[in-house]
Design a protein around this motif. Structure first.
Motif, PDB file in Angstrom:
ATOM      1  N   ARG A 204       0.935  -1.128   0.020  1.00  0.00           N
ATOM      2  CA  ARG A 204      -0.031  -0.062   0.062  1.00  0.00           C
ATOM      3  C   ARG A 204       0.547   1.370   0.006  1.00  0.00           C
ATOM      4  O   ARG A 204       0.504   2.042  -0.806  1.00  0.00           O
ATOM      5  N   PRO A 224      -1.758   1.222  -5.974  1.00  0.00           N
ATOM      6  CA  PRO A 224      -2.435   0.869  -4.818  1.00  0.00           C
ATOM      7  C   PRO A 224      -3.920   1.400  -4.480  1.00  0.00           C
ATOM      8  O   PRO A 224      -4.694   0.631  -4.120  1.00  0.00           O
ATOM      9  N   PHE A 228      -6.722  -1.354  -3.594  1.00  0.00           N
ATOM     10  CA  PHE A 228      -7.181  -1.258  -2.337  1.00  0.00           C
ATOM     11  C   PHE A 228      -8.670  -0.479  -2.278  1.00  0.00           C
ATOM     12  O   PHE A 228      -9.493  -0.867  -1.505  1.00  0.00           O
ATOM     13  N   THR A 244      -5.811  -8.583   4.383  1.00  0.00           N
ATOM     14  CA  THR A 244      -5.623  -7.331   5.113  1.00  0.00           C
ATOM     15  C   THR A 244      -6.099  -7.817   6.627  1.00  0.00           C
ATOM     16  O   THR A 244      -5.488  -7.686   7.684  1.00  0.00           O
TER      17      THR A 244
END
Lengths: 260, 226
Positions: A204, A224, A228, A244
């Motif tokens: 990330r 990212p 994400f 995660t």
């Protein structure tokens, strides 16, 4: 766009009937930090090994700085000097001190004079914060220290690109940080990196591109933020959610609607 | 006991003469066997299918037949096809070839115990296959092999006694002469047994010292992991 440092087209690898990955296209630009994520057994590690010719691909082509390295008769050993590789289980040369591990490539591959090699090796050990461990054998170092020596060993060759194959997966949790920190420093120094990892925090924060691979194919790739926050595919969202959660980070998307 | 020690003292020069030959046979056999064994082990692991077959055939033939048969074939058999070796050369050759077959298997085991990963790591920094074997695999394998391999000098030292059968003047041949001259086979062969025993004990110590000397901190722990 500039010529990519490392480029693969239609890369395919099979073991007999079993297809590890197929038709992988990949381009790594100067300064790229690409993180490859995906469930285990999707061919991520094998892909890295194919890229530096440690494993022979069954199809497709690879270019390093515009030169096709999969062409017949190309000198594979020459190619590998320019592609650094860091392995999950470190694979230091167990009979050599940290310093000699880093020096070996310099004296035996690059044929540098001993003093020059020594100086270079010491500076690489310093770069990973282990100058004070130069005389230690791998068996006397912690896992995290071993992995940092392995990174120094690869860096010493001045590679065009560094491949990391799950560099922290074999480490105790409290040792992961020191290795990731070294990798962060490399990123700051604009080293081009291709990293297979489950460390989502690192992905990330450090990556400029993330590739999600599953069952031998690239499912989705993007920045990212794109992956994400706005994954295109439900499968990507689901994988990222699980991983995660597993690694105890904060969720950034809503929980996937259902298990696939 | 005193008498026997006196006897031993008197005959010692004769025995030492024989011992010199015995040690020569051992040393030459060991070195020749090491070179052959290393080549055969490397060939069997890294060679092309054809090379592998040759190495396997060599190892199996020389491990699968008695040393004495090999010695007689070389000394008595080869002149039949026009190749004649002296007694010493025949003994060197038989011991070297025989020992090589055994050493090949010790070495093969230790080379294979060095993980595939070490080869991969060596190649990853641009070393050739050959350079990786030379700089990475062998330095580790040769350390690992010492405990098992330390049998070989001892076995070979004792095997050299077969050279007596083609009248090479080794310790055993001298013993036979002394026994015949003194009519004291028990005393003679006991004395010879003691000499062999002392040399073997010395060899053992040398091996232990060698093992200590080349020890790498942490390496033995590493290799004991599953």
């Amino acid at each position: 766009m500039d010529e990519p440092i490392l480029k693969a087209q239609g890369l395919t690898k099979k073991y007999g009937e079993n297809v590890v990955f197929k038709d992988i296209d990949l381009a790594v630009q100067q300064g790229d930090i690409i993180v490859i994520i995906g469930p285990s057994g999707t061919g991520k590690s094998t892909l890295l090994r194919c890229l530096n010719l440690l494993t022979k691909a069954d199809g497709g082509k690879i270019w390093l700085d515009g030169e096709e390295i999969t062409a017949p008769g190309h000198n594979e050993d020459e190619v590998r000097q320019h592609i650094g590789m860091v392995f999950q289980n470190f694979l230091l040369f167990n009979h050599l001190t940290a310093l000699d591990n880093v020096m070996l490539g310099l004296t035996k591959v690059k044929h540098l004079p001993r003093e020059q090699a020594l100086e270079k090796a010491l500076s690489e050990l310093k770069r990973v914060g282990l100058a004070d461990r130069a005389g230690h054998y791998p068996g006397q170092l912690s896992g995290g220290q071993q992995q940092r020596v392995a990174i120094a060993r690869a860096l010493a060759m001045d590679p065009r690109v560094m491949l990391f194959d799950e560099p922290t997966s074999a480490l105790d949790p409290e040792l992961i940080g020191e290795v990731l920190e070294v990798m962060r420093q490399l990123a700051l120094q604009k080293m081009t990196m291709l990293v297979v990892t489950h460390e989502m925090g690192f992905a990330r924060e450090v990556a400029n591109r993330i590739i999600f691979m599953e069952k031998g194919s690239i499912i989705e790739e993007g920045t990212p933020d794109e992956l994400f926050l706005r994954p295109k595919f439900e499968r990507t969202r689901e994988f990222l959610w699980k991983i995660t959660e597993l690694y105890g980070h904060k969720h950034e998307t809503t929980q996937p609607t259902e298990d696939l | 006991m005193i008498e026997w020690l006196q006897f031993l003292w008197q005959t010692l020069p004769v025995f030492l003469d024989g011992l010199r030959v015995t040690l020569e046979l051992t040393a030459v056999g060991l070195i020749m066997g090491f070179v052959l064994g290393l080549l055969a082990a490397l060939g069997r692991i890294y060679g092309s299918p054809w090379v592998r077959r040759v190495c396997v055939a060599y190892i199996e033939v020389f491990r699968g037949t008695p040393l004495l048969v090999q010695l007689f074939l070389i000394y008595y058999g080869f002149p039949g096809i026009g190749i004649t070796f002296s007694r010493m050369a025949s003994a060197y050759l038989a011991l070297g070839l025989n020992s090589g077959a055994y050493q090949a298997e010790y070495l093969r085991g230790s080379i294979m115990a060095i993980s595939e990963g070490q080869m991969m790591a060596g190649r990853s920094i641009g070393l050739t296959r050959f350079a990786t074997i030379r700089h990475i695999i062998l330095p580790q394998a040769l350390r690992l092999v010492i405990p098992a391999w330390s049998n070989e000098p001892i076995l070979l030292l004792k095997s050299t006694a077969v050279a007596f059968l083609i009248a090479v003047p080794d310790l055993m041949t001298k013993a036979k002469l002394v026994a015949a001259r003194t009519y004291d086979p028990i005393g003679t062969y006991l004395a010879v047994a003691v000499i062999y025993l002392i040399i073997v004990a010395l060899l053992s110590e040398v091996m232990k010292a060698l093992e200590r000397r080349v020890r790498i901190p942490g390496l033995e722990v590493e290799t004991q992991k599953p």
